[in-house]
Design a protein around this motif. Sequence first.
Motif, PDB file in Angstrom:
ATOM      1  N   ASP A   1       0.563  -1.216  -0.009  1.00  0.00           N
ATOM      2  CA  ASP A   1       0.221  -0.137  -0.260  1.00  0.00           C
ATOM      3  C   ASP A   1       0.945   1.282   0.082  1.00  0.00           C
ATOM      4  O   ASP A   1       0.451   2.409  -0.617  1.00  0.00           O
ATOM      5  N   ASN A   2       1.871   1.392   0.788  1.00  0.00           N
ATOM      6  CA  ASN A   2       3.235   2.136   1.265  1.00  0.00           C
ATOM      7  C   ASN A   2       3.451   2.658  -0.411  1.00  0.00           C
ATOM      8  O   ASN A   2       3.692   3.921  -0.759  1.00  0.00           O
ATOM      9  N   PHE A   3       3.838   1.676  -1.305  1.00  0.00           N
ATOM     10  CA  PHE A   3       4.821   1.896  -2.638  1.00  0.00           C
ATOM     11  C   PHE A   3       2.946   2.273  -3.714  1.00  0.00           C
ATOM     12  O   PHE A   3       3.509   3.347  -4.503  1.00  0.00           O
ATOM     13  N   GLY A   4       2.745   1.756  -3.611  1.00  0.00           N
ATOM     14  CA  GLY A   4       1.468   2.577  -4.598  1.00  0.00           C
ATOM     15  C   GLY A   4       0.979   3.400  -4.471  1.00  0.00           C
ATOM     16  O   GLY A   4       0.755   4.383  -5.024  1.00  0.00           O
ATOM     17  N   THR A   5       0.828   3.637  -2.778  1.00  0.00           N
ATOM     18  CA  THR A   5       0.380   5.193  -2.519  1.00  0.00           C
ATOM     19  C   THR A   5       0.965   6.968  -3.627  1.00  0.00           C
ATOM     20  O   THR A   5       1.015   7.344  -3.667  1.00  0.00           O
TER      21      THR A   5
ATOM     22  N   SER B   1       1.344   6.990  -6.855  1.00  0.00           N
ATOM     23  CA  SER B   1      -0.237   6.746  -7.736  1.00  0.00           C
ATOM     24  C   SER B   1       0.072   8.439  -7.394  1.00  0.00           C
ATOM     25  O   SER B   1      -1.220   8.976  -7.304  1.00  0.00           O
ATOM     26  N   GLY B   2       1.506   9.046  -6.440  1.00  0.00           N
ATOM     27  CA  GLY B   2       1.140  10.363  -6.979  1.00  0.00           C
ATOM     28  C   GLY B   2       0.842  11.059  -5.423  1.00  0.00           C
ATOM     29  O   GLY B   2       0.523  11.855  -5.174  1.00  0.00           O
ATOM     30  N   GLY B   3       0.649  10.099  -4.231  1.00  0.00           N
ATOM     31  CA  GLY B   3      -0.314  10.133  -3.004  1.00  0.00           C
ATOM     32  C   GLY B   3       0.971  10.677  -2.452  1.00  0.00           C
ATOM     33  O   GLY B   3       2.175   9.997  -1.975  1.00  0.00           O
ATOM     34  N   TYR B   4       0.807  10.972  -1.239  1.00  0.00           N
ATOM     35  CA  TYR B   4       1.557  11.280   0.399  1.00  0.00           C
ATOM     36  C   TYR B   4       1.197  10.437   1.567  1.00  0.00           C
ATOM     37  O   TYR B   4       0.493   8.993   1.764  1.00  0.00           O
ATOM     38  N   ALA B   5       2.903   9.870   1.570  1.00  0.00           N
ATOM     39  CA  ALA B   5       2.938   8.826   2.592  1.00  0.00           C
ATOM     40  C   ALA B   5       4.384   9.254   3.772  1.00  0.00           C
ATOM     41  O   ALA B   5       5.077  10.080   2.848  1.00  0.00           O
TER      42      ALA B   5
ATOM     43  N   ASN C   1       3.176  -2.082 -10.083  1.00  0.00           N
ATOM     44  CA  ASN C   1       3.316  -3.063  -9.106  1.00  0.00           C
ATOM     45  C   ASN C   1       1.744  -3.758 -10.037  1.00  0.00           C
ATOM     46  O   ASN C   1       1.129  -3.895  -9.258  1.00  0.00           O
ATOM     47  N   PHE C   2       2.858  -4.759 -11.010  1.00  0.00           N
ATOM     48  CA  PHE C   2       1.010  -5.034 -10.981  1.00  0.00           C
ATOM     49  C   PHE C   2       0.776  -6.524 -10.149  1.00  0.00           C
ATOM     50  O   PHE C   2      -0.404  -6.390 -10.904  1.00  0.00           O
ATOM     51  N   THR C   3       1.310  -7.208  -9.698  1.00  0.00           N
ATOM     52  CA  THR C   3       0.615  -8.395  -8.416  1.00  0.00           C
ATOM     53  C   THR C   3      -0.450  -7.272  -7.834  1.00  0.00           C
ATOM     54  O   THR C   3      -1.963  -7.635  -7.209  1.00  0.00           O
ATOM     55  N   GLU C   4      -0.060  -5.927  -8.054  1.00  0.00           N
ATOM     56  CA  GLU C   4      -0.802  -5.278  -6.661  1.00  0.00           C
ATOM     57  C   GLU C   4      -2.532  -4.947  -7.103  1.00  0.00           C
ATOM     58  O   GLU C   4      -3.215  -5.488  -6.589  1.00  0.00           O
ATOM     59  N   LEU C   5      -2.360  -4.801  -8.318  1.00  0.00           N
ATOM     60  CA  LEU C   5      -3.861  -4.700  -9.146  1.00  0.00           C
ATOM     61  C   LEU C   5      -4.267  -6.046  -9.264  1.00  0.00           C
ATOM     62  O   LEU C   5      -5.466  -6.341  -8.714  1.00  0.00           O
ATOM     63  N   TYR C   6      -3.060  -7.747  -9.678  1.00  0.00           N
ATOM     64  CA  TYR C   6      -4.100  -8.608  -9.372  1.00  0.00           C
ATOM     65  C   TYR C   6      -4.985  -9.415  -8.142  1.00  0.00           C
ATOM     66  O   TYR C   6      -6.002  -9.785  -8.408  1.00  0.00           O
ATOM     67  N   ASN C   7      -3.778  -8.829  -7.307  1.00  0.00           N
ATOM     68  CA  ASN C   7      -4.622  -8.840  -5.738  1.00  0.00           C
ATOM     69  C   ASN C   7      -5.765  -8.492  -5.587  1.00  0.00           C
ATOM     70  O   ASN C   7      -6.846  -9.128  -5.467  1.00  0.00           O
ATOM     71  N   GLU C   8      -5.463  -7.456  -5.506  1.00  0.00           N
ATOM     72  CA  GLU C   8      -7.118  -6.641  -5.266  1.00  0.00           C
ATOM     73  C   GLU C   8      -8.387  -7.072  -6.159  1.00  0.00           C
ATOM     74  O   GLU C   8      -9.518  -7.614  -5.849  1.00  0.00           O
ATOM     75  N   GLN C   9      -7.830  -7.203  -7.689  1.00  0.00           N
ATOM     76  CA  GLN C   9      -8.441  -7.683  -8.029  1.00  0.00           C
ATOM     77  C   GLN C   9      -9.528  -9.150  -7.244  1.00  0.00           C
ATOM     78  O   GLN C   9     -11.062  -9.396  -8.405  1.00  0.00           O
TER      79      GLN C   9
ATOM     80  N   ALA D   1      -4.909   3.906  -8.859  1.00  0.00           N
ATOM     81  CA  ALA D   1      -5.009   2.794  -8.408  1.00  0.00           C
ATOM     82  C   ALA D   1      -5.697   2.596  -6.930  1.00  0.00           C
ATOM     83  O   ALA D   1      -5.778   1.876  -6.740  1.00  0.00           O
ATOM     84  N   PRO D   2      -4.930   3.700  -6.354  1.00  0.00           N
ATOM     85  CA  PRO D   2      -5.225   3.111  -4.882  1.00  0.00           C
ATOM     86  C   PRO D   2      -7.026   3.452  -4.892  1.00  0.00           C
ATOM     87  O   PRO D   2      -7.878   3.038  -4.465  1.00  0.00           O
ATOM     88  N   ALA D   3      -7.368   4.617  -5.584  1.00  0.00           N
ATOM     89  CA  ALA D   3      -8.837   4.699  -5.777  1.00  0.00           C
ATOM     90  C   ALA D   3      -9.716   4.096  -6.780  1.00  0.00           C
ATOM     91  O   ALA D   3     -10.610   3.886  -5.929  1.00  0.00           O
ATOM     92  N   PHE D   4      -9.169   3.390  -7.171  1.00  0.00           N
ATOM     93  CA  PHE D   4      -9.533   2.769  -8.010  1.00  0.00           C
ATOM     94  C   PHE D   4     -10.245   1.464  -6.544  1.00  0.00           C
ATOM     95  O   PHE D   4     -10.852   0.801  -6.563  1.00  0.00           O
ATOM     96  N   PHE D   5      -8.994   0.612  -5.915  1.00  0.00           N
ATOM     97  CA  PHE D   5      -9.306  -0.152  -4.934  1.00  0.00           C
ATOM     98  C   PHE D   5      -9.952   0.389  -4.039  1.00  0.00           C
ATOM     99  O   PHE D   5     -11.567  -0.679  -3.115  1.00  0.00           O
ATOM    100  N   THR D   6     -10.051   1.327  -3.659  1.00  0.00           N
ATOM    101  CA  THR D   6     -10.842   2.109  -2.706  1.00  0.00           C
ATOM    102  C   THR D   6     -12.961   1.809  -3.302  1.00  0.00           C
ATOM    103  O   THR D   6     -13.244   1.685  -1.740  1.00  0.00           O
TER     104      THR D   6
END
Length: 593
Positions: free
Chosen positions: A294-298, A301-305, A490-498, A571-576
């Motif tokens: 999640d930290n990498f994904g944020t 995609s231009g988010g803040y951590a 990180n392709f697998t991040e998407l696959y996991n959420e899907q 991607a994070p907004a899509f998962f949310t």
Amino acid sequence: MSDTIDADTLRAKYRAERDKRLRAEGNAQYREPSGSLATFLDDPNAVDDGRAPVHDHVDVVIIGGGFSGLLAGVRLREAGLDRIRIIETGRDVGGTWYWNRYPGVQCDIESYIYLPLLEQVGSMPSEKYAHGDEIFAHTRAIASKWDLYRDALFGTHVESMEWNDDHWVVRTDRGDVMTSKYVVSAIGPLSRLKLPGIPGIETFEGHAFHTSRWDYAYTGGDSTGGLTGLTDKRVGIIGTGATSIQCIPHLGRWAQHLHVFQRTPSSVDVRGNAPTDPEWAASLPPGWQQERIDNFGTLVSGGYAEVDLVSDGWTDIIRRLTSLGMAEMIAAGMGPEEIAAQMELIDFEKMNEIRARVDEFVDDPATAEALKPWYRQFCKRPCFNDDYLPTFNRPNVTLVDTGGRGVERITERGVVVDGTEYEVDCLIFGTGFEVGTDYVRRAGFDLVGEGGVMLSEKWGHEVATFQGLISHGFPNCFFMGGVQSGVSPNFTELYNEQSIHLGYVVGEVERRGAAVVSTTAEAEADWVATIRASDMSRADFQTECTPGYYNNEGRPGEGPGWFGGNFGGGAPAFFTLLREWRATGSMDGLELR
Ligand code: NDP
């Protein structure tokens, strides 16, 4: 920063370099491996299992045994399905990591976040950027742990799938005919190799193969190197993308002579791989992997951590280009145009660093100049490797720069550039995979849905899904991967959420005792409108880019390219969005009967 950057000169240079490469044919410049080129598809690892055709009923057929198919299998197993059948052209699971065994093959995303289900499998990669054999082994461990080998069919290609009232009928090239309640298409985004349409490609009489079908029987060695079969061979490789960057150092080390035929240089940044620290691994608390993903994904995609857990080339570039820079700019009261100009400057700065690395590592000034990329970050996928650039200092390695035009011709003996023939014994195509061509063409099979409508007909007009998961008229059929869904490096991040989403939907269908799940035309139309409105393709940016698969080979308005047709909110907004939909428990947009 801006003191050292002449933006007008750089913009003009980028345009000139792009213009050299623009080709009227776009995607049509590539050739399918068919006819006399069909042998390029042959699997060098194939062993005939001699199995008899299968005629039975299963709960689900999953087409594709790569990470997306495996994750779908895991979540469907957890949802309670018993007969889960992966059908896969390769002779094992693994997908990309089954096919791509070239020397040096390595994950370019940190392996602690790329390899899914590490905590559940109970394993830890040996390096920050694991090599291919270890990733392939992890795919097999997943298949074993979730009992996905039991019903799998390997060396098998699905030829057709037809909906029949409340089930699918699936036929394969091995004479199998089976029925299945559900089907999942998990064909992968980069699974169909492509060849360049270079005149004379069929006439070459030496040995030739594509990087995704590496012929170790010819080269000797394995994916760790040791290519002893090449010590007396003149080798040529066409292409300098992410794959070639990884295998060229090995070819340089072993070939009698290596010619690297380059059309566009890659941006090659520091790799900085390291073995996994056992103390660090032992100190990780439960749930560490998802937190890191999640930290990498944020960040990417231009988010803040607060912290950057992965802290590598990916997060560095994107943090600089977006989040941290952006936060400071907004705080300073800058408007959108000023911010865009500032981001361009940050981009120029980063690319100047990349070009300076070439001078640092390559001794010959003319070779160094030819290896410099002149485009913005993310016009192409950035590469990371510490051995690639120094390879060009070897006396047995020659860079043949084609000045952006590509190889002119292939003859029986070798490769022609600018009228000079370079004779080679072995020619390797590092020319990538189809992107942006029709889904059905890449899948290699069509689906016949309700009322006899073919997916190729329906999606021939416009790709249309609900949540990227299911298409109206194709009940009980689910899609994995980047079709109207999120995009993450990180392709697998998407696959996991899907896969979690898929597991939820199928679990609900089963729990509610339904036979059929479909999406309504209205829900699909709404999702298509959401995708259109969010416009991931960034047409202005892409138009200025040098051609490649990201921008539909320089024609961003005429095809989806890599980003087009996906959810543009990140991607994070899509998962949310998916999580919030699940939390309602309403199954809105789906119909059950
Ligand atoms: P690419 O599509 O990135 O590269 C193809 C190469 O072939 C380009 O350099 C291209 O030049 C060149 N080419 C095509 N036609 C010609 C021609 N006529 N003459 C000369 N050169 C030509 O494919 P890759 O296999 O390298 O990578 C594909 C993707 O796979 C990557 O972008 C990445 O997403 C993934 N990958 C991931 C890895 C990982 O570690 N996770 C490792 C390797 C790949 P041009 O640029 O001018 O089009």
